[in-house]
Design a protein around this motif. Structure first.
Motif, PDB file in Angstrom:
ATOM      1  N   ALA A 136       0.835  -1.214   0.000  1.00 53.82           N
ATOM      2  CA  ALA A 136       0.000   0.000   0.000  1.00 53.82           C
ATOM      3  C   ALA A 136       0.863   1.255   0.000  1.00 53.82           C
ATOM      4  CB  ALA A 136      -0.918  -0.008   1.222  1.00 53.82           C
ATOM      5  N   ALA A 137       1.951   1.252   0.798  1.00 50.10           N
ATOM      6  CA  ALA A 137       2.805   2.441   0.903  1.00 50.10           C
ATOM      7  C   ALA A 137       3.563   2.719  -0.393  1.00 50.10           C
ATOM      8  CB  ALA A 137       3.795   2.262   2.051  1.00 50.10           C
ATOM      9  N   TYR A 138       3.915   1.658  -1.120  1.00 45.16           N
ATOM     10  CA  TYR A 138       4.724   1.805  -2.339  1.00 45.16           C
ATOM     11  C   TYR A 138       3.909   1.548  -3.608  1.00 45.16           C
ATOM     12  CZ  TYR A 138       8.928   1.845   0.617  1.00 45.16           C
ATOM     13  OH  TYR A 138       9.897   2.161   1.539  1.00 45.16           O
ATOM     14  N   LYS A 139       2.624   1.838  -3.566  1.00 45.55           N
ATOM     15  CA  LYS A 139       1.798   1.555  -4.746  1.00 45.55           C
ATOM     16  C   LYS A 139       2.244   2.365  -5.963  1.00 45.55           C
ATOM     17  CE  LYS A 139      -1.856   4.677  -3.163  1.00 45.55           C
ATOM     18  NZ  LYS A 139      -3.232   4.723  -2.652  1.00 45.55           N
ATOM     19  N   GLU A 140       2.875   3.528  -5.721  1.00 43.71           N
ATOM     20  CA  GLU A 140       3.402   4.331  -6.839  1.00 43.71           C
ATOM     21  C   GLU A 140       4.777   3.836  -7.277  1.00 43.71           C
ATOM     22  OE1 GLU A 140       1.447   6.554  -8.209  1.00 43.71           O
ATOM     23  OE2 GLU A 140      -0.085   6.249  -6.649  1.00 43.71           O
ATOM     24  N   GLU A 141       5.454   3.073  -6.407  1.00 45.34           N
ATOM     25  CA  GLU A 141       6.779   2.519  -6.720  1.00 45.34           C
ATOM     26  C   GLU A 141       6.814   1.041  -6.323  1.00 45.34           C
ATOM     27  OE1 GLU A 141      10.096   5.554  -5.650  1.00 45.34           O
ATOM     28  OE2 GLU A 141       8.564   5.729  -4.079  1.00 45.34           O
ATOM     29  N   GLN A 143       8.144  -1.510  -7.396  1.00 44.69           N
ATOM     30  CA  GLN A 143       9.425  -2.219  -7.494  1.00 44.69           C
ATOM     31  C   GLN A 143      10.226  -2.156  -6.189  1.00 44.69           C
ATOM     32  OE1 GLN A 143       8.712   0.658  -8.956  1.00 44.69           O
ATOM     33  NE2 GLN A 143      10.389   2.090  -8.532  1.00 44.69           N
ATOM     34  N   ARG A 144       9.864  -1.240  -5.282  1.00 44.94           N
ATOM     35  CA  ARG A 144      10.574  -1.124  -4.000  1.00 44.94           C
ATOM     36  C   ARG A 144      10.094  -2.144  -2.965  1.00 44.94           C
ATOM     37  NH1 ARG A 144      10.678   4.914  -1.756  1.00 44.94           N
ATOM     38  NH2 ARG A 144      11.984   3.838  -0.228  1.00 44.94           N
ATOM     39  N   THR A 145       8.880  -2.658  -3.165  1.00 41.16           N
ATOM     40  CA  THR A 145       8.265  -3.504  -2.139  1.00 41.16           C
ATOM     41  C   THR A 145       9.045  -4.785  -1.873  1.00 41.16           C
ATOM     42  OG1 THR A 145       6.088  -2.649  -2.744  1.00 41.16           O
ATOM     43  CG2 THR A 145       6.140  -4.663  -1.436  1.00 41.16           C
ATOM     44  N   LEU A 146       9.317  -5.564  -2.927  1.00 37.00           N
ATOM     45  CA  LEU A 146       9.959  -6.866  -2.721  1.00 37.00           C
ATOM     46  C   LEU A 146      11.362  -6.744  -2.124  1.00 37.00           C
ATOM     47  CD1 LEU A 146       9.810  -9.914  -2.905  1.00 37.00           C
ATOM     48  CD2 LEU A 146      10.614  -9.751  -5.285  1.00 37.00           C
ATOM     49  N   PRO A 147      12.261  -5.885  -2.660  1.00 43.03           N
ATOM     50  CA  PRO A 147      13.589  -5.780  -2.044  1.00 43.03           C
ATOM     51  C   PRO A 147      13.535  -5.364  -0.566  1.00 43.03           C
ATOM     52  CG  PRO A 147      13.592  -4.723  -4.195  1.00 43.03           C
ATOM     53  CD  PRO A 147      12.168  -5.056  -3.872  1.00 43.03           C
ATOM     54  N   THR A 148      12.612  -4.449  -0.235  1.00 45.07           N
ATOM     55  CA  THR A 148      12.482  -4.006   1.156  1.00 45.07           C
ATOM     56  C   THR A 148      11.995  -5.147   2.037  1.00 45.07           C
ATOM     57  OG1 THR A 148      12.012  -1.744   0.452  1.00 45.07           O
ATOM     58  CG2 THR A 148      11.374  -2.332   2.693  1.00 45.07           C
ATOM     59  N   LEU A 149      11.006  -5.881   1.550  1.00 43.24           N
ATOM     60  CA  LEU A 149      10.480  -7.009   2.318  1.00 43.24           C
ATOM     61  C   LEU A 149      11.542  -8.090   2.508  1.00 43.24           C
ATOM     62  CD1 LEU A 149       8.003  -8.185   3.724  1.00 43.24           C
ATOM     63  CD2 LEU A 149       7.341  -9.213   1.550  1.00 43.24           C
ATOM     64  N   LEU A 150      12.345  -8.349   1.484  1.00 47.56           N
ATOM     65  CA  LEU A 150      13.402  -9.354   1.596  1.00 47.56           C
ATOM     66  C   LEU A 150      14.470  -8.918   2.606  1.00 47.56           C
ATOM     67  CD1 LEU A 150      13.842 -10.479  -2.123  1.00 47.56           C
ATOM     68  CD2 LEU A 150      12.711 -11.721  -0.273  1.00 47.56           C
ATOM     69  N   SER A 151      14.799  -7.627   2.615  1.00 48.41           N
ATOM     70  CA  SER A 151      15.761  -7.125   3.605  1.00 48.41           C
ATOM     71  C   SER A 151      15.215  -7.298   5.019  1.00 48.41           C
ATOM     72  CB  SER A 151      16.079  -5.649   3.339  1.00 48.41           C
ATOM     73  OG  SER A 151      16.776  -5.494   2.122  1.00 48.41           O
ATOM     74  N   LEU A 152      13.930  -7.008   5.179  1.00 51.18           N
ATOM     75  CA  LEU A 152      13.294  -7.173   6.491  1.00 51.18           C
ATOM     76  C   LEU A 152      13.284  -8.642   6.901  1.00 51.18           C
ATOM     77  CD1 LEU A 152      11.774  -5.850   8.847  1.00 51.18           C
ATOM     78  CD2 LEU A 152       9.658  -6.148   7.534  1.00 51.18           C
ATOM     79  N   MET A 153      13.025  -9.521   5.947  1.00 48.14           N
ATOM     80  CA  MET A 153      12.996 -10.950   6.249  1.00 48.14           C
ATOM     81  C   MET A 153      14.367 -11.449   6.705  1.00 48.14           C
ATOM     82  SD  MET A 153      10.548 -12.550   3.284  1.00 48.14           S
ATOM     83  CE  MET A 153      10.893 -14.224   3.795  1.00 48.14           C
ATOM     84  N   LYS A 154      15.434 -10.954   6.101  1.00 44.74           N
ATOM     85  CA  LYS A 154      16.782 -11.354   6.521  1.00 44.74           C
ATOM     86  C   LYS A 154      17.013 -10.977   7.986  1.00 44.74           C
ATOM     87  CE  LYS A 154      18.797 -10.586   1.935  1.00 44.74           C
ATOM     88  NZ  LYS A 154      19.812  -9.802   1.186  1.00 44.74           N
ATOM     89  N   LEU A 155      16.629  -9.752   8.343  1.00 43.85           N
ATOM     90  CA  LEU A 155      16.827  -9.309   9.720  1.00 43.85           C
ATOM     91  C   LEU A 155      15.942 -10.094  10.679  1.00 43.85           C
ATOM     92  CD1 LEU A 155      18.241  -7.393  11.659  1.00 43.85           C
ATOM     93  CD2 LEU A 155      16.427  -5.711  11.217  1.00 43.85           C
ATOM     94  N   VAL A 156      14.713 -10.361  10.261  1.00 45.29           N
ATOM     95  CA  VAL A 156      13.796 -11.149  11.086  1.00 45.29           C
ATOM     96  C   VAL A 156      14.378 -12.540  11.351  1.00 45.29           C
ATOM     97  CG1 VAL A 156      11.587 -12.386  10.986  1.00 45.29           C
ATOM     98  CG2 VAL A 156      11.652  -9.925  10.583  1.00 45.29           C
ATOM     99  N   PHE A 157      14.988 -13.137  10.331  1.00 45.54           N
ATOM    100  CA  PHE A 157      15.571 -14.460  10.528  1.00 45.54           C
ATOM    101  C   PHE A 157      16.825 -14.402  11.396  1.00 45.54           C
ATOM    102  CE2 PHE A 157      12.508 -15.918   7.525  1.00 45.54           C
ATOM    103  CZ  PHE A 157      12.326 -17.258   7.837  1.00 45.54           C
TER     104      PHE A 157
END
Length: 198
Positions: A136-141, A143-157
């Motif tokens: 929702a936050a990156y609906k205009e961009e 392409q930013r969603t997946l890389p950001t989510l993957l970075s968050l997932m690395k830290l979560v793990f």
């Protein structure tokens, strides 16, 4: 006092700066991931409260996790602590102090008896909720969603690995203490008959 608990845990578990760096390397958690998480911090400030509310609605729907929140005061306190915990994920500086904090929280979860399956389920819910918020936050961009989510997932793990290590460490320590206590109990001796003891 809380920092002292974290420092004691990190020393007892022998988690060095080298070990922390190795864990990050294994997860491929690099500078670009830190940059992405810092960029999303402002967005995280905005979605923190709705995610927390949804998160606790989910927890309270299950008897096993509902038992950890016996009254409204406890629930309000834990919600606030959890909000800070989640926000810390996007504030950078994932150093020894960060690891101490995560180990301390893992130790608390183990001490109160929160099952590992509940801890993992909570993180699963959090990641799914944040994924929706990022879309929702990156609906205009988009392409930013997946890389950001993957970075968050690395830290979560990274966090999950530290927490599970803490669970194991605390359980093994409890078992050791119990075994030592059993060994110190005097062994009763009964005389069954002359020259025969049990």
């Amino acid at each position: 006092a809380e920092r002292a608990i974290g420092q004691a845990t990190i020393q007892e578990m022998e988690i060095t700066e080298q070990e922390i760096a190795q864990r990050k390397k294994f997860l491929e958690f690099f500078d670009e991931d830190i940059a992405r998480l810092l960029e999303v911090n402002e967005v995280a400030q905005g979605y923190a409260q709705p995610v927390i509310e949804a998160f606790y609605d989910h927890l309270l729907a299950f008897e096993e996790t509902r038992a950890f929140f016996p009254n409204p005061g406890t629930l309000a306190h834990v919600k606030n602590m959890q909000r800070e915990y989640f926000l810390r994920l996007t504030q950078g500086n994932y150093d020894t102090g960060y690891v101490e904090n995560r180990l301390k929280i893992g130790a608390v979860h183990e001490r109160i008896g929160l099952p590992v399956k509940s801890y993992l389920g909570m993180y699963s819910f959090y990641l799914r909720a944040v994924a929706s918020q990022l879309l929702a936050a990156y609906k205009e961009e988009p392409q930013r969603t997946l890389p950001t989510l993957l970075s968050l997932m690395k830290l979560v793990f990274l966090d999950i690995g530290l927490a599970i290590d803490t669970y194991i460490f605390q359980r093994e320590r409890t078992i050791r203490i119990q075994q030592e206590a059993i060994r110190e109990i005097p062994t009763p001796v009964l005389q069954v008959r002359d020259r025969l003891l049990i």
